[in-house]
Each structure stands twice: as structure tokens, then as C-alpha cells.
Design an enzyme around this catalytic site. Structure first.
Site, PDB file in Angstrom:
ATOM      1  N   TYR A 108      -2.088  17.516   6.048  1.00 42.74           N
ATOM      2  CA  TYR A 108      -0.767  16.897   6.123  1.00 42.74           C
ATOM      3  C   TYR A 108       0.321  17.965   6.072  1.00 42.74           C
ATOM      4  CZ  TYR A 108       3.331  14.187   4.695  1.00 42.74           C
ATOM      5  OH  TYR A 108       4.590  13.643   4.620  1.00 42.74           O
ATOM      6  N   SER A 126       8.783   0.385  10.607  1.00 42.86           N
ATOM      7  CA  SER A 126       8.139  -0.806  10.045  1.00 42.86           C
ATOM      8  C   SER A 126       8.179  -0.836   8.526  1.00 42.86           C
ATOM      9  CB  SER A 126       6.688  -0.901  10.528  1.00 42.86           C
ATOM     10  OG  SER A 126       5.943   0.224  10.093  1.00 42.86           O
ATOM     11  N   SER A 127       8.460   0.313   7.902  1.00 46.93           N
ATOM     12  CA  SER A 127       8.508   0.360   6.435  1.00 46.93           C
ATOM     13  C   SER A 127       9.184   1.652   5.994  1.00 46.93           C
ATOM     14  CB  SER A 127       7.089   0.284   5.837  1.00 46.93           C
ATOM     15  OG  SER A 127       6.336   1.438   6.205  1.00 46.93           O
TER      16      SER A 127
END
Length: 247
Positions: free
Chosen positions: A140, A10-11
Site C-alpha cells: 500500500y 461511495s464512502s
């Protein structure tokens, strides 16, 4: 003509990678949680499919709709910046569900067709935080480091079946929607005690010596997909290349 399935289109990296493979003549299956057909060119060689890598039913439906594929690019991921002390474990699990378990689940789902065909390639997109850890991205970094170890081991496991697994390691990409996509998730994760540290990091990131662009990542994925060598890691971006040289 080969077929690639790319997650998280999507990006950012996924979107540019889908565009790049399509421009090179491949069949492209661009997947995203909320499908948008306006992001990519209309073409008989390109399809947009719904996919949430955290949902087994969604994975099964996407792969059934996709049919046989030659390359899987596990790009879908979530960003997180904040003090680990202030990060709810529910948020940590959310990061791992997409970045780690989602990658593993997609890989596991395509392996039967690859093994039976004795060919196929899985490319896992991680990050150079696995090479040069930095503060305030502990969860992360852990989620991406897990995929590095997973990929290293799996490459040996699948070698007898002619199936390959590779890593693409992007550097710092300020042009991505890392912060925008995770803004709500990151609210309240910088307590006052950590504010000076966060400010110093933001200052450093505001004037980086080198950065990674979406095109850098797309080109690294392309190289990995077309390289018959046993190379495992493909750094993406000038900063990533510098870190890789010092590995």
C-alpha cells in the site's frame, strides 16, 4: 461556477469531499464504481457517474458524460494490511491498478482539455504512510509513494501550460471503511510468525494520539482547490499536520 470531478465517492473521503464542494456552490461530478444516488443530496449541481478507474473504457465514458471540468480529485483507492511475504503478487498488482495506475490514467485522460484551456488542477490523495512508513502496509505504501513522485515531477512538467498538480496527504482515518472494504483481500495475510507484530500495531492504532476525519480531508482538498499558491502538499488531519511539521 467551477466543476469538480471526484473519484471514489461511495464512502469516506470521497463522499465527504463531494458533499463539501457541493455545499460551497460548485458543480460536483461524484463518481463511483457502483453508482448510488441516495448518498448525496438531489441537486442540479450534482451528478453521480459510474467510473472504474482501472478500465480505460469506463474512464472515457465518464469524462465524455462529465464534459469540461476545472478540477480532478483522484481519491479512489484500495487499502491493504498484511505481511508482504504472504501477499500474492496478484493482490499487489490489484492495489497498484487502482491506487497508482488508476490515478495516472485519470490524470492522463483530463490533461488534453486542461492543456488546451491553459488551466486546470489535479489533486491526488495519498497518505502520510509516505512520510512515516509503518510495517505490514508495504505494498500500500509503495502504491501511494509512487503517486507522490509522479505528482512532484508532473507539477514541473505541466507548469508551462498553466496546469497545476497537488497532493493531499491524510493521516490515520479509523472512521473510513479501509478495513471493511479490503477484508476479503486481506484474508490470510498475517501468518503466525507475524501475529505478535500485527497485534502490537493494532494496539497502537486502537488508541492513537490524533486521527484524521473525512471532514479533515474534504477541507484539505477544498484548500488545495482554491489556493493559487505553488504549495504542493496539503496534510489532512491533526496527525498528518504533526508529521508534516517534522518533514
Amino acid at each position: 461556477m467551477k466543476t469538480v470531478l471526484i473519484t471514489g465517492c461511495s464512502s469516506g473521503y470521497g463522499l465527504e469531499t463531494a458533499r463539501h464542494f457541493h455545499s460551497q456552490g460548485w458543480h460536483v461530478l461524484a463518481t463511483m464504481r457502483t453508482p448510488r444516488t441516495d448518498l448525496l443530496p438531489r441537486s442540479e449541481r450534482l451528478r453521480v457517474l459510474p467510473l472504474d478507474v482501472t478500465q480505460p473504457e469506463s474512464i472515457a465514458a465518464a469524462l465524455e458524460a462529465a464534459g469540461p471540468i476545472d478540477v480532478l480529485v483522484n481519491n479512489a483507492g484500495l487499502g491493504l494490511f498484511g505481511a508482504f511475504e504472504a501477499t500474492p503478487m496478484a493482490t499487489v498488482r490489484e492495489i497498484f491498478e487502482t491506487n497508482t495506475f488508476g490515478t495516472m490514467a485519470m490524470t492522463q485522460a483530463v490533461l488534453p482539455q486542461f492543456r488546451l484551456r491553459k488551466s486546470g488542477l489535479v489533486i491526488n490523495v495519498t497518505s502520510t504512510v509516505t512520510l512515516a512508513p509503518m510495517p505490514l502496509v508495504a505494498a500500500y505504501t509503495a502504491s501511494k509513494t509512487a503517486i507522490e513522485g509522479f505528482t512532484e515531477s508532473l507539477a514541473f512538467e505541466l507548469e508551462p501550460f498553466g496546469v497545476r498538480v497537488k497532493l493531499v496527504e491524510p493521516g490515520y482515518g479509523p472512521g473510513t471503511r479501509f478495513t471493511e472494504n479490503g477484508a476479503e483481500r486481506m484474508q490470510g495475510l498475517i501468518p503466525e510468525a507475524y501475529a505478535p507484530l500485527a497485534q502490537s500495531i493494532f494496539a497502537t492504532l486502537g488508541s492513537p494520539a490524533a486521527v484524521t476525519t473525512a471532514s479533515d480531508v474534504a477541507e484539505a482538498v477544498w484548500r488545495a482547490a482554491n489556493d493559487s499558491a505553488s504549495t504542493l502538499r496539503y496534510p489532512a488531519g491533526a496527525d498528518a499536520l504533526a508529521l508534516a511539521r517534522g518533514r
